[in-house]
Design an enzyme around this catalytic site. Structure first.
Site, PDB file in Angstrom:
ATOM      1  N   ASP A   2       0.852  -1.187   0.000  1.00 52.69           N
ATOM      2  CA  ASP A   2       0.000   0.000   0.000  1.00 52.69           C
ATOM      3  C   ASP A   2       0.889   1.238   0.000  1.00 52.69           C
ATOM      4  O   ASP A   2       2.045   1.181   0.415  1.00 52.69           O
ATOM      5  CB  ASP A   2      -0.882   0.028   1.256  1.00 52.69           C
ATOM      6  CG  ASP A   2      -2.016  -0.971   1.193  1.00 52.69           C
ATOM      7  OD1 ASP A   2      -2.482  -1.252   0.088  1.00 52.69           O
ATOM      8  OD2 ASP A   2      -2.423  -1.463   2.260  1.00 52.69           O
ATOM      9  N   ASP A 330      -4.408  -3.357   5.498  1.00 52.07           N
ATOM     10  CA  ASP A 330      -4.809  -2.932   6.845  1.00 52.07           C
ATOM     11  C   ASP A 330      -6.302  -3.125   7.113  1.00 52.07           C
ATOM     12  O   ASP A 330      -6.726  -3.261   8.253  1.00 52.07           O
ATOM     13  CB  ASP A 330      -4.429  -1.471   7.105  1.00 52.07           C
ATOM     14  CG  ASP A 330      -4.979  -0.516   6.050  1.00 52.07           C
ATOM     15  OD1 ASP A 330      -5.806  -0.954   5.222  1.00 52.07           O
ATOM     16  OD2 ASP A 330      -4.574   0.658   6.042  1.00 52.07           O
ATOM     17  N   ASP A 334      -9.006  -6.242   2.983  1.00 53.99           N
ATOM     18  CA  ASP A 334      -7.680  -6.681   2.523  1.00 53.99           C
ATOM     19  C   ASP A 334      -7.363  -8.108   2.954  1.00 53.99           C
ATOM     20  O   ASP A 334      -6.436  -8.722   2.432  1.00 53.99           O
ATOM     21  CB  ASP A 334      -6.591  -5.753   3.075  1.00 53.99           C
ATOM     22  CG  ASP A 334      -6.651  -4.357   2.471  1.00 53.99           C
ATOM     23  OD1 ASP A 334      -7.102  -4.236   1.318  1.00 53.99           O
ATOM     24  OD2 ASP A 334      -6.242  -3.401   3.144  1.00 53.99           O
TER      25      ASP A 334
END
Length: 380
Positions: A2, A330, A334
């Site tokens: 990310d 997070d 996900d």
């Protein structure tokens, strides 16, 4: 990996606001309420630009963050409780004296539709006595709402599609024709090319509390208030960590919900986007077959405007190419991608319990460089 918080510092600062064809630069950094609004390089009194005030008010109302005021040596600064992106809007509003506590007192929240990564927007409903009065007084015991304000915040293109009018400088609003839409999308393009994360803001006043709290009922005939652009600086330790990883035979791919221009600018600044490599969008990914994605992923360093569901396909495509994949995440959404990867990596600070429980490794500092350090320790 990310982008936000892992490759960047996750300390957002609103540096630009666009309203009614004008782009205002905002000075000051971090979470200090000190800062000026500049138009064409000159400081201006924002009270002369009601459209800017409207945009900031929407951003404050449609907001789950809080600012905790800290006074030290005669100076006032803030600590953000909650999401840094939302908190940065509260700081920008504080620079014109628009305190969240006062606005929330005058427009108490009556209901909401929380943000989700698929819809790319958030909706809140606020009670108000009369939105057309210049001075809005806070609600007192026994007061009843005469009107309700619907506030929307999200991806500019998504929010713009829900609007039929837009705010202008004199405080009124006009029909949103094709020319105005092009102008707004063009301004958004300029902001994203400058590596800014951009949010669109819109609102609508209604006489009666909506019976159905669902997107179709609330998100229609909105007034486009403006856009805020914020920057999240890259972590200084990320660029050298990327070089170490590359020299160690590890390829890094950045995955973000940001626009391609923003993602490209940040990826280039930290040395992640290599020459001859490409940036792919979630829409392009959706149009590809699994076989096409397996081929494309070999040449892609950045995936922009992706949803959590796209992460699964990226993991599958890399593994089909016989790569060993570590995937960071997070959120609850996900978790499937974290589980599907060879090594699932969760964020220790911003990560949900579901993400942490699914992962093989948890980053206590949410920092990309820590992944590289962990691999180094593992190889010893």
């Amino acid at each position: 990996s990310d982008k936000t918080g892992t490759l960047t510092q996750n300390e957002m600062t609103v540096t630009r606001i666009w309203a009614d064809g004008k782009a205002f630069e905002i000075t000051g950094s971090g979470y200090s309420s000190q800062g000026d609004f500049l138009l064409d390089g000159k400081s201006v009194d924002i009270k002369d630009y009601p459209a800017v005030q409207n945009a900031l008010w929407v951003g404050v109302l449609n907001n789950d963050a809080e600012l905790e005021k800290i006074s030290s040596n005669g100076k006032t600064s803030y600590r953000i409780i909650g999401d840094p992106t939302e908190g940065s809007i509260l700081v920008a509003a504080a620079k014109i004296g628009a305190e969240a506590s006062s606005l929330n007192g005058a427009y108490p929240r009556a209901n909401e539709i929380p943000f989700d990564s698929t819809r790319k927007r958030m909706v809140t409903i606020h009670a108000v006595q009369d939105p057309h009065q210049e001075d809005i007084s806070p609600f007192k015991e026994g007061d009843k709402a005469e009107w309700y304000t619907i506030a929307v915040k999200g991806a500019p293109d998504v929010v713009l599609n829900l609007c039929t009018r837009y705010s202008v400088s004199d405080g009124t609003n006009r029909p949103l024709d094709d020319e105005a839409r092009k102008r707004i999308l063009g301004a958004n393009d300029v902001m994203t090319r400058d590596a800014l994360r951009v949010l669109g803001l819109a609102y609508r006043h209604v006489k009666v509390m909506p019976e159905q709290i669902e997107s179709e009922a609330l998100e229609q005939e909105l007034v486009f208030a403006g856009m805020v652009g914020m920057i999240d600086p890259a972590r200084p330790e990320v660029s050298p960590a990327l070089t170490i990883a590359r020299d160690a035979g590890i390829r890094t791919i950045m995955i973000t919900g940001d626009y391609p221009n923003t993602a490209r600018a940040i990826a280039e600044s930290i040395g992640l986007l290599q020459e001859g490599r490409q940036v792919l969008t979630g829409q392009q990914l959706s149009e590809m077959s699994d076989t096409e994605l397996q081929k494309a992923v070999k040449q892609t360093d950045v995936f922009a405007r992706v949803s959590p569901e796209h992460k699964m396909r990226i993991v599958d495509a890399l593994r089909a190419n016989e790569e060993v994949v570590a995937m960071t995440g997070d959120g609850v959404n996900d978790a499937p991608a974290i589980k599907r990867a060879d090594i699932g990596v969760a964020m220790g600070i911003t990560g949900t319990d579901v993400a942490k429980e699914t992962a093989d490794m948890v980053l206590t500092d949410d920092n990309y460089a820590s992944i590289v350090s962990a691999i180094e320790q593992g190889r010893i």
